[in-house]
Design a protein around this motif. Sequence first.
Motif, PDB file in Angstrom:
ATOM      1  N   ILE A  61      -9.986 -12.129   2.219  1.00 14.06           N
ATOM      2  CA  ILE A  61      -9.078 -10.983   2.209  1.00 14.06           C
ATOM      3  C   ILE A  61      -7.676 -11.553   2.045  1.00 14.06           C
ATOM      4  O   ILE A  61      -7.173 -12.253   2.936  1.00 14.06           O
ATOM      5  CB  ILE A  61      -9.197 -10.172   3.514  1.00 14.06           C
ATOM      6  N   ASN A  62      -7.055 -11.276   0.906  1.00 12.12           N
ATOM      7  CA  ASN A  62      -5.765 -11.883   0.593  1.00 12.12           C
ATOM      8  C   ASN A  62      -4.842 -10.862  -0.047  1.00 12.12           C
ATOM      9  O   ASN A  62      -5.157  -9.669  -0.100  1.00 12.12           O
ATOM     10  CB  ASN A  62      -5.954 -13.125  -0.292  1.00 12.12           C
ATOM     11  N   THR A  63      -3.714 -11.303  -0.534  1.00 12.20           N
ATOM     12  CA  THR A  63      -2.716 -10.370  -1.064  1.00 12.20           C
ATOM     13  C   THR A  63      -3.236  -9.571  -2.252  1.00 12.20           C
ATOM     14  O   THR A  63      -2.748  -8.465  -2.517  1.00 12.20           O
ATOM     15  CB  THR A  63      -1.442 -11.129  -1.486  1.00 12.20           C
ATOM     16  N   GLY A 640      -4.545 -16.209   3.692  1.00  8.04           N
ATOM     17  CA  GLY A 640      -4.559 -15.322   2.532  1.00  8.04           C
ATOM     18  C   GLY A 640      -3.230 -14.663   2.251  1.00  8.04           C
ATOM     19  O   GLY A 640      -3.151 -13.787   1.383  1.00  8.04           O
ATOM     20  N   GLY A 641      -2.185 -15.052   2.966  1.00  8.04           N
ATOM     21  CA  GLY A 641      -0.847 -14.525   2.709  1.00  8.04           C
ATOM     22  C   GLY A 641      -0.574 -13.186   3.359  1.00  8.04           C
ATOM     23  O   GLY A 641       0.298 -12.445   2.899  1.00  8.04           O
ATOM     24  N   LEU A 642      -1.289 -12.869   4.457  1.00 13.92           N
ATOM     25  CA  LEU A 642      -1.194 -11.549   5.067  1.00 13.92           C
ATOM     26  C   LEU A 642      -0.764 -11.621   6.522  1.00 13.92           C
ATOM     27  O   LEU A 642      -1.139 -12.542   7.256  1.00 13.92           O
ATOM     28  CB  LEU A 642      -2.543 -10.832   5.005  1.00 13.92           C
ATOM     29  N   VAL A 643       0.008 -10.615   6.945  1.00  8.12           N
ATOM     30  CA  VAL A 643       0.231 -10.302   8.345  1.00  8.12           C
ATOM     31  C   VAL A 643      -0.455  -8.966   8.589  1.00  8.12           C
ATOM     32  O   VAL A 643      -0.152  -7.974   7.911  1.00  8.12           O
ATOM     33  CB  VAL A 643       1.730 -10.202   8.686  1.00  8.12           C
ATOM     34  N   PHE A 657       0.582  -6.617   5.580  1.00  9.03           N
ATOM     35  CA  PHE A 657       1.835  -6.902   4.883  1.00  9.03           C
ATOM     36  C   PHE A 657       1.749  -8.277   4.225  1.00  9.03           C
ATOM     37  O   PHE A 657       1.058  -9.178   4.719  1.00  9.03           O
ATOM     38  CB  PHE A 657       3.011  -6.908   5.860  1.00  9.03           C
ATOM     39  N   GLU A 658       2.475  -8.427   3.133  1.00 13.95           N
ATOM     40  CA  GLU A 658       2.600  -9.744   2.526  1.00 13.95           C
ATOM     41  C   GLU A 658       3.458 -10.605   3.453  1.00 13.95           C
ATOM     42  O   GLU A 658       4.594 -10.252   3.764  1.00 13.95           O
ATOM     43  CB  GLU A 658       3.237  -9.633   1.145  1.00 13.95           C
ATOM     44  N   SER A 659       2.928 -11.733   3.886  1.00 13.94           N
ATOM     45  CA  SER A 659       3.639 -12.538   4.875  1.00 13.94           C
ATOM     46  C   SER A 659       4.931 -13.119   4.332  1.00 13.94           C
ATOM     47  O   SER A 659       5.881 -13.345   5.091  1.00 13.94           O
ATOM     48  CB  SER A 659       2.730 -13.656   5.392  1.00 13.94           C
ATOM     49  N   ALA A 660       5.017 -13.335   3.040  1.00 13.27           N
ATOM     50  CA  ALA A 660       6.214 -13.944   2.465  1.00 13.27           C
ATOM     51  C   ALA A 660       7.378 -12.966   2.347  1.00 13.27           C
ATOM     52  O   ALA A 660       8.544 -13.369   2.388  1.00 13.27           O
ATOM     53  CB  ALA A 660       5.898 -14.527   1.086  1.00 13.27           C
ATOM     54  N   LYS A 663       6.261  -6.934   2.393  1.00 14.57           N
ATOM     55  CA  LYS A 663       5.837  -5.789   1.589  1.00 14.57           C
ATOM     56  C   LYS A 663       4.513  -5.243   2.102  1.00 14.57           C
ATOM     57  O   LYS A 663       3.570  -5.994   2.349  1.00 14.57           O
ATOM     58  CB  LYS A 663       5.686  -6.204   0.123  1.00 14.57           C
ATOM     59  N   LEU A 664       4.430  -3.919   2.278  1.00 18.32           N
ATOM     60  CA  LEU A 664       3.192  -3.274   2.696  1.00 18.32           C
ATOM     61  C   LEU A 664       2.208  -3.279   1.530  1.00 18.32           C
ATOM     62  O   LEU A 664       2.493  -2.736   0.462  1.00 18.32           O
ATOM     63  CB  LEU A 664       3.451  -1.842   3.157  1.00 18.32           C
ATOM     64  N   LEU A 665       1.043  -3.886   1.756  1.00 23.00           N
ATOM     65  CA  LEU A 665       0.034  -3.985   0.713  1.00 23.00           C
ATOM     66  C   LEU A 665      -1.141  -3.042   0.928  1.00 23.00           C
ATOM     67  O   LEU A 665      -1.820  -2.670  -0.027  1.00 23.00           O
ATOM     68  CB  LEU A 665      -0.492  -5.427   0.627  1.00 23.00           C
ATOM     69  N   TRP A 666      -1.394  -2.687   2.177  1.00 17.08           N
ATOM     70  CA  TRP A 666      -2.559  -1.843   2.475  1.00 17.08           C
ATOM     71  C   TRP A 666      -2.380  -1.240   3.855  1.00 17.08           C
ATOM     72  O   TRP A 666      -1.768  -1.839   4.743  1.00 17.08           O
ATOM     73  CB  TRP A 666      -3.836  -2.680   2.451  1.00 17.08           C
TER      74      TRP A 666
END
Length: 728
Positions: A61-63, A640-643, A657-660, A663-666
Motif C-alpha cells: 500500500i503506497n502513494t 510506502g510513502g504514507l502517513v 497522506f503523502e508523507s513527503a 497531500k491527502l491521497l485517500w
Amino acid sequence: MTRTGKLVAGVAAGAVVVAWAVAAGLVVSGKFDAAPRGQTVDWASYGGTTAGDRYSKLTQINTQTVGDLKEAWRFDAGMGGLQTSPLVVGRTLYAYSTNQQVIALDGASGKLLWSFDAKVPAKQPARGLTYWSEGGERRLFAGVMSDLYALDPATGQPIRSFGEGGKIDLRKDLGNDYTKNATYLTSPGLVYKDMIIVGFRTSENKPAAPGAVRAYDVRTGKLRWIFHTIPRPGQPGHESWPAEAWKSAGAANVWAGMAIDLERGIVFAPTGSAVNDFYGADREGDNLYANSLVALDANTGKRIWHFQGVHHDIWDRDFPSPPALVTVMKEGRKVDAVAQTSKQGFVFLFERATGKPLFPIEERPFPASDVPGEYTSPTQPIPTGIEPFARQHLTADMLTTRTPAAQAAAQAAFKTFRSEGQFIPLSVGRQTVVFPGFDGGAEWGGPAVDPKGIIYINSNDVAWTGGLTKVDPKLGATPGAFLYQDVCSACHGADRKGSPPEFPSLVDIGSRMSADEIRQVMNSGKGRMPAFPAIPDDYKNMVIEYLRSNGAETPGGDREVVTKADPADTPAYRFTGYKKFLDPDGYPAVKPPWGTLNALDLNTGKYLWKIPLGEYPALVAQGLRNTGSENYGGPIVTAGGLVIIGATIYDRKLRAFESATGKLLWQGDLPFAGNATPVTYMVDGKQYVLIATSGARDKSGPQGAAYVAFALPNTALKQHKKIQGARP
C-alpha cells in the motif's frame, strides 16, 4: 455482544483495471511490494517495535496504490470506548473488546479465534497488549483493571505458573496499603529480555498510588526491580520534595507508555504530574521525577539520566505520549536520539545514551503564583531549536469569526480571562487560559517517525480554561456535597455540568443511572475516570445520594467525620473544573485549525508541512471545511510513502497522506470515530491497515465499537502485477 467477522466485497474488477491502467508512476523505490504467497509481517509491539516509532517497511500500500483501498473485514467489539492498537503476530491479531475481554482474531478475515474474560467489571481504557517469545515459549500479557495476566497466545487461557494463578496484582509492591491503590495498565508494558516493564494509570486527585516503574519476570511474575518516581529518603531527587512527602504523595506515574533501546538496554519512561494536579502547597519544590522523561537501565531500573519538562506542575502538563526512538543527522554525524512530545506543543530531542539535548532548551522566567501556600518554580524549560507544533498564546485577534454571534460571545468571555501564554499560574476567582488546552497539543496516541528523521504528530489546538476556588468546609453543603466538591468536581465541575464528551455532565444523573450503577462506576472507574478504592463505602453512599438528588441540600451523614477524616488530604484550594472554551453553538471559540497533523524535520527542527486534520460534518454542510477537529489516537508512517491516521472525532474517517508533502491521497469511511492508533501488517502476501473505532467520544453520532481492516482488492493486486511485469 456480537462476535462475528464480516468479509466485505471488493470493488468491481473492471473499475479497478481502469484505475490501474490510467495511473502513472506506480512504484515506490522502483519496486512494488507483492510479497510471496504466505509471507507474513508482524506488528508485534505497541508502537510497532519497542522503539515506539510506529514505522512499517511494508510498501504494497503506497502513494500510487492507496487510492484503491477497500474495507476487507470488520469485527464488532461491543458498546463503549475502544482505544486499542492491536498486536499482530503471524496471522493472529490480539486485541480487546470494549469491556476488556482479550480477543484473538484471524488477521486476514477477522474471524474470532478465542476470547478471554476475566469476569470483572472493566471499563478502563486498554490501549494495547505485550507479546513475548523465546524458544518454544510464548506469552501474551494483558492488563485487565489492576491485574496483569499472562495468557497462552494459542488458547487465551491464563498460564497458571505466572504470579498468582496466572496474574499479578499491580496494586502491590508499591510500599503502601495496596487495597487503597488504583493502578491500571492503560498502556501496555514492554518486554526486555525475560522481563516485562510496566507503568500504570492512577487517580489525578488524592488519594493516588505513588508512581513507579517496575519490571517483572515474564515466567514467574516475580518483581525484578522497581524505580520510585517519587524518591525515597537517600535517593536522588528526594530533596526536590518536602522531606516526608513521599509517604503521602501520589501519581508521577508512567501511564502513556514507554520505549526501549534494546541495544543499549535503556528504557525511556515519560511520567505524569503529581497530585493534586492544580494546587501543590503540600509538595513545595520541583517534584522530581514527575513530568519527566527518565532514562533507566533496563537491567536494573537504575536512573541513567532524566529531563523534567515542567517543574512543580500545577497545569496538568504531564507527558501524554510514549517517546519515539529516532536517528538524526547532527553536525554531519548520525545520532541515535529519543523524541518526546508534550501537551504544550513542544518536541524535546535528546541523545539517547547521555540525555544531552540536541537542540537548545532554555530555562525561562515565568510569573509566581499569588495563591496562598503555592510556590511555583521561577523558571520553566522551553525548547528553542524545534518549532512548536501548536499555538502558544491566545490573543483577542485569534478568537472565532465563524458567526457574528459566536464572535461576540467569544470576545465577551475572553475579556474575563487571564491569557498570557504558557505557564501562567491559575488564579482564584478568575479563569486562566490554557492553550493548547488540557487535552493538547500532543496526546496519548503518540507520534510516528521515519528513518529520515521526520516526526509526524497530530495535535489538538483548542483553548481550555481553569481556575481555583477556596475550600471552606464550614460553608454551605451536606457531607455528600462536600465530598463531591473534594473528589469529583475537578473533572465534572462544581455545577456537575462537566465538559462533555471528555468529562460527562452529572446533572440529572439519577434519571439515567441507578444508585448501584453509580456505585459500580465509583468502584471500577469508566473511561477517563479511575476508580476510588480509598474512599470508604459510607462516603461513596453520601456522594451517590447527593448526585441522585440532583444536588439538593439533603440532610444525612456526620459532617464532622467527613471534613476531619484526613485534613491533610483536603487542600485549601481546589480546581474549578476543566472548561473548554467554546462558542454558544458548541464549537471551539478560537479560529481554526482546531486540530492539525504536523511533519517536523528533526535534523533541522523545521516544519516539512502542517495541515488541518478533521472536519465537522455539520460545518461542512454549511460550506466551512478544513477546520480541523480534536483528535485522539496517533499516526503510523510507512516505507510506502504514507502517513495513515484516524483520530478525528466527528467525521469518522481514516486518512492516508503523502508523507513527503501532506497531500491527502485517500480517505475511507469508518462506522465510528477512529480514536486509536492504526496498525499495518501482512498476512498471506497481502498488506492490511486496521484501526479500532468507537462512538464513545461523540454521543450525538452512532454508538458502538468495531475493528475495521482495509486492504487492496485482489483484482487490483493482480492487475498491478501484470502492469509491472510489462515494464522494461
